[in-house]
Enzyme design. Structure first.
Site, PDB file in Angstrom:
ATOM      1  N   ASP A  11       0.876  -1.175   0.000  1.00 58.66           N
ATOM      2  CA  ASP A  11       0.000   0.000   0.000  1.00 58.66           C
ATOM      3  C   ASP A  11       0.910   1.221   0.000  1.00 58.66           C
ATOM      4  O   ASP A  11       1.562   1.520   1.001  1.00 58.66           O
ATOM      5  CB  ASP A  11      -0.901  -0.027   1.238  1.00 58.66           C
ATOM      6  CG  ASP A  11      -1.856   1.161   1.289  1.00 58.66           C
ATOM      7  OD1 ASP A  11      -1.657   2.115   0.514  1.00 58.66           O
ATOM      8  OD2 ASP A  11      -2.780   1.148   2.117  1.00 58.66           O
ATOM      9  N   TYR A 228      -0.732  -0.791  14.753  1.00 60.58           N
ATOM     10  CA  TYR A 228      -1.596  -0.980  13.593  1.00 60.58           C
ATOM     11  C   TYR A 228      -1.202  -0.022  12.480  1.00 60.58           C
ATOM     12  O   TYR A 228      -1.206   1.189  12.657  1.00 60.58           O
ATOM     13  CB  TYR A 228      -3.075  -0.766  13.956  1.00 60.58           C
ATOM     14  CG  TYR A 228      -3.961  -0.945  12.753  1.00 60.58           C
ATOM     15  CD1 TYR A 228      -4.145  -2.214  12.213  1.00 60.58           C
ATOM     16  CD2 TYR A 228      -4.547   0.139  12.124  1.00 60.58           C
ATOM     17  CE1 TYR A 228      -4.912  -2.399  11.075  1.00 60.58           C
ATOM     18  CE2 TYR A 228      -5.320  -0.037  10.987  1.00 60.58           C
ATOM     19  CZ  TYR A 228      -5.496  -1.303  10.476  1.00 60.58           C
ATOM     20  OH  TYR A 228      -6.244  -1.483   9.344  1.00 60.58           O
ATOM     21  N   LYS A 231      -4.035  -3.494   7.285  1.00 63.77           N
ATOM     22  CA  LYS A 231      -4.059  -4.954   7.194  1.00 63.77           C
ATOM     23  C   LYS A 231      -3.039  -5.430   6.166  1.00 63.77           C
ATOM     24  O   LYS A 231      -2.510  -4.668   5.372  1.00 63.77           O
ATOM     25  CB  LYS A 231      -5.461  -5.447   6.815  1.00 63.77           C
ATOM     26  CG  LYS A 231      -6.483  -5.280   7.933  1.00 63.77           C
ATOM     27  CD  LYS A 231      -5.988  -5.733   9.289  1.00 63.77           C
ATOM     28  CE  LYS A 231      -6.051  -7.215   9.479  1.00 63.77           C
ATOM     29  NZ  LYS A 231      -5.636  -7.628  10.833  1.00 63.77           N
TER      30      LYS A 231
END
Length: 384
Positions: A11, A228, A231
């Site tokens: 990403d 975090y 994902k």
């Protein structure tokens, strides 16, 4: 000559939030890979996207974890991230967890699935790429493809498949792997892979000759970064036909939109929806989790194709059911079972909330204290 198929994703920034890769970032990556092809580092390549993830599919003869190939991918992501920053795209460079390249991209953020193979006379493959979920999302489909005769009748009626397959299962928390053979050990196999957040199928081999049949990217971004950061959005390469699952058997494994962790903020269960390339983007609640499948043939290192595997009305009912399940799960709001279990929430704001409230929790003498879970005991004691 052996051919290596490398699928590396990251990403690097996306349009209008966690939605879709901008074409200018794909063009930047294309320049890097085109140059690498001219230099002979790679034989062929194809660039695509799923949601906010840029996907690089490459072939070469340099083997797995090759420094030059991985550096090529890293440079492609860095150049794409520069464009993303110039355009003000959201989360530019999100998956690039380091400023410098150090031999290969493992541990630096991008997801990697690679296999070195001796090409068969015809070498059909399927490459599956998911968005808004994690590597364990492939556990159930891989079991169906390679161990369930209700999904794959070739396990019963094809003599070259009848010996079964073995699964390399990785414990992502302990960094240990175990090999389990089907059909002999399917109960032990299911006992592990039924906990996909921890036990992930990494590779599948044919029992009779150890032929590598499938490989999955196993990077868990939160375990790498310690927080975090999105994902993991795993990729998977599956070889097809000639003593392996037929294309239709591999696709049949995704006809049921099973629940996977991820979705909004990586903290919710939702159905894995197989989609065409044109629908490979995150929308409702940053999802639902999407799966793109591309089919190729590989000939002397050349990628012939692709074909868009889920761009077919045969999967319309799967998508319809996925939307119904998505609606049902969303109605739970912030409650489990829509929200992930506490152990999977430790890299979100939940620990910060518990820290803020810790002085307000009071001991209650008449309340029975529950025992730790088996996993908590393992992690506190470690392995001998």
């Amino acid at each position: 000559m052996k051919t290596t198929i490398s699928v590396i994703k990251a990403d690097i920034g996306s349009l209008a939030g966690h939605h879709i890769v901008h074409p200018d970032t794909m063009a930047a990556a294309n320049k890097v890979l085109a140059s690498a092809k001219e230099q002979g580092i790679i034989l062929d390549y194809y660039i695509t996207h799923v949601g906010d993830d840029l996907q690089l599919i490459m072939t070469h003869t340099r083997g797995e974890l090759d420094t030059k190939v991985h550096e090529t991918a890293w440079n492609a992501f860095k150049e794409a991230a520069k464009v993303a920053k110039d355009l003000g795209l959201y989360a530019a460079g999100q998956d690039l967890l380091s400023d410098s390249f150090s031999g290969n991209v493992r541990g630096l953020g991008p997801g990697v699935a690679e296999m070195e193979i001796e090409e068969r006379a015809s070498e059909p493959i399927a490459i599956f790429m998911a968005d808004k979920t994690e590597p364990g999302a492939y556990n159930l489909p891989l079991y169906k493809m390679f161990a369930d005769p209700f999904n794959t009748p070739g396990l019963v009626i094809d003599p070259t498949m009848h010996g079964g397959f073995k699964f390399e299962v990785l414990d992502v928390y302990q960094g240990e792997a175990v090999m389990l053979s089907a059909p002999q050990e399917i109960y032990d196999l299911l006992a592990l892979i039924g906990t996909p957040a921890r036990y992930v199928i990494r590779r599948v081999y044919r029992n009779e000759d150890n032929l590598l049949a499938a490989v999955v990217s196993i990077e868990r971004l939160n375990l790498i970064a310690g927080k975090y950061v999105g994902k993991d959005d795993p990729v998977m390469i599956v070889r097809l036909q000639h003593g392996l699952p037929a294309l239709g058997e591999a696709l049949e494994a995704f006809a049921f939109p099973h629940l996977v962790p991820g979705w909004m903020r990586g903290s919710h269960y939702g159905p894995l929806m197989p989609v065409s390339q044109r629908d490979a983007k995150a929308t409702r609640f940053d999802g639902p989790p999407r799966l793109l499948g591309l089919g190729f043939n590989v000939k002397n290192g050349r990628l012939v194709g692709p074909t868009d595997l889920f761009d077919d009305p045969a999967f319309d009912e799967t998508r319809r059911l996925a939307n119904i399940v998505a609606d049902y799960m969303r109605r739970h709001g912030p409650f489990m079972p829509h929200r992930l279990e506490p152990t999977e929430m430790e890299y979100t704001t939940l620990p910060l909330i518990l820290e803020k409230l810790k002085d307000r929790f009071k001991k209650e003498s008449d309340v029975y204290k529950a025992k730790e879970s088996i996993y908590a005991k393992e992690e506190s004691q470690g392995h001998d």
